[in-house]
Design an enzyme around this catalytic site. Structure first.
Site, PDB file in Angstrom:
ATOM      1  CB  CYS A   1      -0.877   0.035   1.247  1.00 34.86           C
ATOM      2  SG  CYS A   1      -1.820  -1.466   1.515  1.00 34.86           S
TER       3      CYS A   1
ATOM      4  NE  ARG B   1       4.122   1.636  -1.577  1.00 36.47           N
ATOM      5  CZ  ARG B   1       5.238   0.937  -1.401  1.00 36.47           C
ATOM      6  NH1 ARG B   1       6.235   1.098  -2.235  1.00 36.47           N
ATOM      7  NH2 ARG B   1       5.355   0.106  -0.398  1.00 36.47           N
TER       8      ARG B   1
ATOM      9  CD1 TRP C   1      -1.690  -5.470  -2.978  1.00 32.51           C
ATOM     10  CD2 TRP C   1      -2.643  -4.543  -4.747  1.00 32.51           C
ATOM     11  NE1 TRP C   1      -1.696  -6.394  -3.980  1.00 32.51           N
ATOM     12  CE2 TRP C   1      -2.270  -5.862  -5.077  1.00 32.51           C
ATOM     13  CE3 TRP C   1      -3.280  -3.747  -5.727  1.00 32.51           C
ATOM     14  CZ2 TRP C   1      -2.507  -6.412  -6.339  1.00 32.51           C
ATOM     15  CZ3 TRP C   1      -3.505  -4.309  -6.969  1.00 32.51           C
ATOM     16  CH2 TRP C   1      -3.120  -5.618  -7.267  1.00 32.51           C
TER      17      TRP C   1
ATOM     18  CG  ASN D   1       3.068  -0.750   2.879  1.00 37.05           C
ATOM     19  OD1 ASN D   1       2.500  -1.735   2.397  1.00 37.05           O
ATOM     20  ND2 ASN D   1       4.301  -0.412   2.560  1.00 37.05           N
ATOM     21  N   GLY D   2       1.791  -3.099   5.139  1.00 34.45           N
ATOM     22  CA  GLY D   2       2.505  -4.279   5.648  1.00 34.45           C
ATOM     23  C   GLY D   2       1.518  -5.362   6.065  1.00 34.45           C
TER      24      GLY D   2
ATOM     25  CD  GLU E   1       7.893 -17.197 -16.515  1.00 29.35           C
ATOM     26  OE1 GLU E   1       7.004 -17.800 -17.148  1.00 29.35           O
ATOM     27  OE2 GLU E   1       7.823 -15.983 -16.263  1.00 29.35           O
TER      28      GLU E   1
ATOM     29  CE  LYS F   1       8.094 -13.075 -18.308  1.00 28.75           C
ATOM     30  NZ  LYS F   1       7.172 -13.774 -17.500  1.00 28.75           N
TER      31      LYS F   1
ATOM     32  CD  GLU G   1       5.379 -12.427 -21.539  1.00 27.71           C
ATOM     33  OE1 GLU G   1       6.171 -12.657 -20.605  1.00 27.71           O
ATOM     34  OE2 GLU G   1       4.205 -12.084 -21.356  1.00 27.71           O
TER      35      GLU G   1
ATOM     36  CG  HIS H   1      12.830 -37.654 -27.547  1.00 26.55           C
ATOM     37  ND1 HIS H   1      12.990 -38.975 -27.908  1.00 26.55           N
ATOM     38  CD2 HIS H   1      13.028 -37.613 -26.204  1.00 26.55           C
ATOM     39  CE1 HIS H   1      13.246 -39.707 -26.833  1.00 26.55           C
ATOM     40  NE2 HIS H   1      13.279 -38.901 -25.786  1.00 26.55           N
TER      41      HIS H   1
ATOM     42  CE  LYS I   1       0.932  -7.564 -14.798  1.00 27.10           C
ATOM     43  NZ  LYS I   1       2.163  -8.343 -14.910  1.00 27.10           N
TER      44      LYS I   1
HETATM   45  O1  M6R Z   1      -3.241 -13.000 -14.560  1.00 20.44           O
HETATM   46  P1  M6R Z   1      -2.815 -14.412 -14.950  1.00 20.44           P
HETATM   47  O2  M6R Z   1      -1.718 -14.912 -14.088  1.00 20.44           O
HETATM   48  O3  M6R Z   1      -3.973 -15.355 -14.985  1.00 20.44           O
HETATM   49  O4  M6R Z   1      -2.266 -14.248 -16.413  1.00 20.44           O
HETATM   50  C1  M6R Z   1      -1.913 -15.365 -17.170  1.00 20.44           C
HETATM   51  C2  M6R Z   1      -1.092 -14.951 -18.377  1.00 20.44           C
HETATM   52  O5  M6R Z   1      -1.835 -14.113 -19.218  1.00 20.44           O
HETATM   53  C3  M6R Z   1       0.197 -14.226 -17.966  1.00 20.44           C
HETATM   54  O6  M6R Z   1       0.949 -14.997 -17.080  1.00 20.44           O
HETATM   55  C4  M6R Z   1       1.049 -13.897 -19.181  1.00 20.44           C
HETATM   56  O7  M6R Z   1       1.587 -15.055 -19.719  1.00 20.44           O
HETATM   57  C5  M6R Z   1       2.126 -12.890 -18.794  1.00 20.44           C
HETATM   58  N1  M6R Z   1       2.253 -11.898 -19.802  1.00 20.44           N
HETATM   59  C6  M6R Z   1       3.435 -13.504 -18.524  1.00 20.44           C
HETATM   60  O8  M6R Z   1       4.494 -12.613 -18.402  1.00 20.44           O
END
Ligand code: M6R
Length: 632
Positions: free
Chosen positions: A2, A27, A74, A98-99, A484, A488, A491, A507, A627
Site C-alpha cells: 500500500c 503501490r 492494495w 502498509n505491511g 518461463e 520472458k 514476450e 527427441h 496485463k
Molecule cells: O493473470 P494471470 O496470471 O492469470 O495471467 C496469465 C497470463 O496471461 C500471464 O501470465 C502472461 O503469460 C504474462 N504476460 C506472462 O508474463
C-alpha cells in the site's frame, strides 16, 4: 503493498496528501482515505476505488487542516470496501499502515475479549485499538503509546499515526516496509516512497528497520522502537526526475519488479510458516485439514507464466504430498469435456485473478462438484470470488506486462500448499518440512545475492542480443523455469525462444543446435545435475553457445562453457564480475532443491530484460500483449 503519506506544516494538507497518494497509486489502488486534524479533532474521509473517488468524496466533505495522513490500499486482509479502507480509527487515534501483521488473529481475539468492537476486517485496525488503549491507560505522549503498542505486534509495517488531542504531530514507524521522511522548510513529510515527496522536497531520510519518528514542524525526532533511544540518520539529496522516482530509480517497472522479488517472497511467506511446529498455517492459505485429507488429486489450471508456476507446484505436490497431480492450460480445459471429481482439489493460479480462460475452467470444475482454491495476487478479483478458498500472493501491484515478482510469489505460495498437504496427509515428516520451510524463509537473502550480479548478466545479454532463436533447457522443476525463461524472452525481446525438458532435446530440438544457437541450460547442483550436465555436453558437442545457470563454484560447468567466451568479440568483464560470468555462466548460491526455482529464474528474467533493453523494445508494454486477459 500500500502507499502511505503524512504531512505537518503551515499548508492545507488535504491537497498535498492526495497528490502524494497519486504518486503512490502504483503501490495499490482499490481504496484510499485521509485523516486530517481539523481543529475539531481528527476527521476522516475514505472511498472505494481509484483516487478520483476520494477526490469526489473530499469535494462533498472537505477536510481543512494542516496535519494529516493518507493511504492508498492494495488489499491483503479484508476485501476492498469503505469499511476496510484506511485510516482506521479508535477513539481519537487514526492510523494508516502498509505491511502485514502476523499475529493479528491472536491480537484481535484478545482485544475482542476486552470488549473492543472492530469495524473492519483488516489487520491494521489492531494498531488503532492498541494505541488507543495505551492512551486510555494514562500515557500522555503519542510516540510512547505507539512504541508500547508496537511491542505487541509481530510482522511488517510502515505506519503513520495522528491523535485528535495532539495537533501538529505525526508519529511514524517502520519494520520491513519502506518509509521515507521528507524535510521541508518549516514542514515535514513522510511517505512509502520518494515520488510522493518530490514536488515538495528533494532532501530525504530513509528510515531503517526498527526506527520510529515523531514529526512536527520543528523536524523529526528519530528513535529506536525497541528502547526509545535517539538515533541519527543521514540526509540524502535525491536528483531523480519524477518518472525515474516512480520506478525507484530503475529504467523500467519490470527491472524494479525483478528487484522487488525478495521482499515479495518475504511478504508471501510471512505469517504462514510456523517454524516451531515445522508447519504451514492452514487458515492463512485457504485450506482446512478436512479438505487436505479428503483430496484425491490436485488439478492445476492456469495460463502463461502462472501455468509455469503451477507446473513447479505439481512437482512439489507429487513429491511432498504424494498426490496425483496434473496441470492444464485454462484455454484447453474450457473447450474439452474435462472430468473433475468431487475429491479433486482444483487449484486455479492467476496473478490478476481475472483471466477469462482460467475463470471458465474454474466454473467447469465447480459445476462438477470439485473444490477450488485460487492462488491470486489481486484480492477479491473474479477467480477468488468464484471459488471456495484463496491463497493470496503478496507481490503488490505488478505494472510490467511480463510477470516476474508474481511468478516467484506463486512459486512460494505453491510450495507452502504442497508442504501443508504433505503434513496433513502424513507423507512429509517434521524434519523434512522444517528443512524446506527454513530454506524458503532463507531464500530472499539468497535471491538478493543473485540480484547483486545483475550487471554481469547484461554483459552476457550483449553477447547474444542478435540471436534469432534460443533454446532453454531444464529438468525437474528446472523444466518449468526453462519454459518461463523462453516465454520472458519472447514476450519482451521478440526473439523466438523455446523451452524444453532437457531430456526431450534428443527427441527433436537437438537438430536445431549449431554455432548460431544460444542454448540456456538450467543446471544447478540439484537432484538432476548429472543428467542435465550430460545434456549440456550434447548441446556443446553440436557447437551450441551455452549459457549456463549453475551453482556457485561449479568448475565443471565453467570449463565446459569457457571456450566460447574466448572466441567472443566482446571481452569478458573484469574484476569480481569476471569470476562470475567469464564463461557465460551465471551462478546462484547453493540452496535446498525445493527453493532452487526461486533463484534460478532470476538470471533468466534479467537476461531477457537486458536483451530487450539493449534491442530497444518497449519492455514494460510489449507489443500485442495485455496485463490482464479478460477475453477468450
Ligand atoms: O493473470 P494471470 O496470471 O492469470 O495471467 C496469465 C497470463 O496471461 C500471464 O501470465 C502472461 O503469460 C504474462 N504476460 C506472462 O508474463
Amino acid at each position: 503493498m500500500c502507499g502511505i503519506v503524512a504531512y505537518t506544516g503551515p499548508q492545507d494538507c488535504a491537497p498535498i496528501l492526495v497528490e502524494g497518494l497519486r504518486r503512490l497509486e502504483y503501490r495499490g489502488y482499490d481504496s484510499a482515505g485521509l485523516a486530517v486534524h481539523t481543529g475539531r479533532g481528527v476527521e476522516i474521509v475514505r472511498a472505494v476505488g481509484k483516487l478520483t473517488n476520494l477526490d469526489q468524496a473530499l469535494r462533498k466533505t472537505p477536510l481543512a487542516g494542516t496535519t494529516g495522513i493518507g493511504h492508498t490500499r492494495w488489499a491483503t486482509h479484508g476485501r476492498p470496501s469503505e469499511a476496510n479502507a484506511h485510516p482506521h480509527v479508535a477513539g481519537a487515534v487514526a492510523v494508516v499502515h502498509n505491511g502485514i501483521i502476523e499475529n493479528h488473529v491472536d491480537l484481535r481475539r484478545e482485544l475482542q475479549g476486552k470488549g473492543v468492537r472492530f469495524s473492519s476486517d483488516t489487520d491494521t485496525e489492531i494498531f488503532a485499538h492498541l494505541i488507543h488503549a495505551e492512551m486510555q491507560s494514562g500515557i500522555k505522549e503519542l510516540d510512547v503509546a505507539v512504541r508500547r503498542a508496537l511491542a505487541r505486534v509481530r510482522g511488517a509495517y510502515a505506519i503513520a499515526v495522528v491523535h485528535g488531542e495532539q495537533p501538529g504531530t505525526v508519529v511514524v514507524a517502520k519494520q520491513d516496509s519502506p518509509l521515507v521522511l521528507g524535510l521541508g522548510e518549516g514542514e515535514m513529510f513522510a511517505a512509502s516512497d520518494i515520488p510522493a515527496l518530490l514536488a515538495h522536497t528533494r532532501d530525504v531520510i530513509l528510515l531503517a528497520d526498527g526506527d520510529m519518528a515523531k514529526i512536527t514542524t520543528a523536524g523529526a525526532a528519530i528513535t529506536r522502537i525497541a528502547d526509545g533511544a535517539p538515533v541519527s540518520r543521514d540526509k540524502k539529496r535525491i536528483d531523480w526526475s519524477p518518472t525515474q522516482a516512480e520506478k525507484g530509480g530503475y529504467k523500467h517497472f519490470m527491472l524494479k519488479e525483478i528487484h522487488e522479488q525478495p521482499r515479495a517472497i518475504e511478504d508471501t511467506l510471512r505469517g504462514r510458516i510456523d517454524l516451531d511446529k515445522a508447519d504451514v498455517v492452514g487458515a492463512e492459505i485457504g485450506l482446512t485439514e478436512e479438505i487436505a485429507k479428503a483430496t484425491g488429486r490436485v488439478y492445476f489450471v492456469a495460463c502463461g507464466t502462472s501455468a509455469h508456476a503451477a507446473m513447479a507446484g505439481r512437482y512439489w505436490v507429487e513429491q511432498l504430498a504424494r498426490l496425483p497431480s496434473t496441470v492444464e492450460i485454462g484455454s484447453e480445459v474450457r473447450y474439452r469435456d474435462p472430468v473433475f471429481l468431487p475429491t479433486d482439489l482444483v487449484v486455479a493460479v492467476s496473478q490478476s485473478g481475472e483471466t477469462a480462460d482460467t475463470l471458465a475452467a474454474v466454473k467447469a470444475a465447480k459445476a462438477q462438484g470439485a473444490r477450488v482454491l485460487a492462488v491470486a495476487n489481486v484480492l477479491d478479483s473474479a477467480i477468488p470470488r468464484a471459488v471456495d478458498g484463496a491463497l493470496y500472493t503478496h507481490a503488490g501491484p505488478e505494472i510490467g506486462v511480463a510477470s516476474t515478482k508474481c511468478f516467484t510469489t506463486q512459486l512460494a505460495a505453491l510450495l507452502l500448499l504442497a508442504v501443508y498437504l504433505g503434513r496433513r496427509r502424513g507423507t512429509l515428516n517434521e524434519a523434512e518440512a522444517r528443512r524446506i520451510l527454513d530454506a524458503a524463509w532463507q531464500a530472499p537473502a539468497k535471491m538478493r545475492d543473485v540480484l547483486a550480479r545483475a550487471d554481469d548478466i547484461r554483459t552476457i545479454a550483449r553477447r547474444h542480443m542478435r540471436a534469432k532463436d534460443m533454446l532453454f533447457l531444464g529438468r525437474g522443476t528446472g523444466f518449468p523455469i526453462a519454459l518461463e525463461g523462453a516465454l520472458k524472452l519472447k514476450e519482451i525481446s521478440y526473439i523466438h525462444a523455446e523451452g524444453y525438458a532437457a531430456g526431450e532435446m534428443k527427441h527433436g530440438p537437438i537438430a536445431l543446435i549449431d554455432e548460431e544457437m544460444p542454448v540456456v541450460v538450467i543446471c544447478p547442483k540439484d537432484a538432476h545435475y548429472e543428467k542435465t550436465f550430460s545434456n549440456m555436453q550434447e548441446a556443446k558437442a553440436r557447437e551450441g553457445q551455452i549459457i549456463a545457470v549453475a551453482t556457485e563454484g561449479d568448475d565443471e560447468v565453467r570449463r565446459l562453457c569457457a571456450d566460447r567466451v574466448d572466441r567472443g568479440s566482446i571481452p569478458p568483464p573484469s574484476g569480481r564480475g569476471s569470476m562470475l560470468v567469464a564463461a557465460d555462466v551465471i551462478e546462484i548460491p547453493p540452496v535446498e532443491n525445493e527453493v532452487v526455482p526461486l533463484l534460478s529464474v532470476i538470471p533468466l528474467q534479467l537476461l531477457s530484460y537486458h536483451m530487450a533493453d539493449l534491442k530497444g523494445t518497449d519492455v514494460d508494454q510489449p507489443r500485442n500483449l495485455a496485463k490482464t486477459v479478460t477475453v477468450e
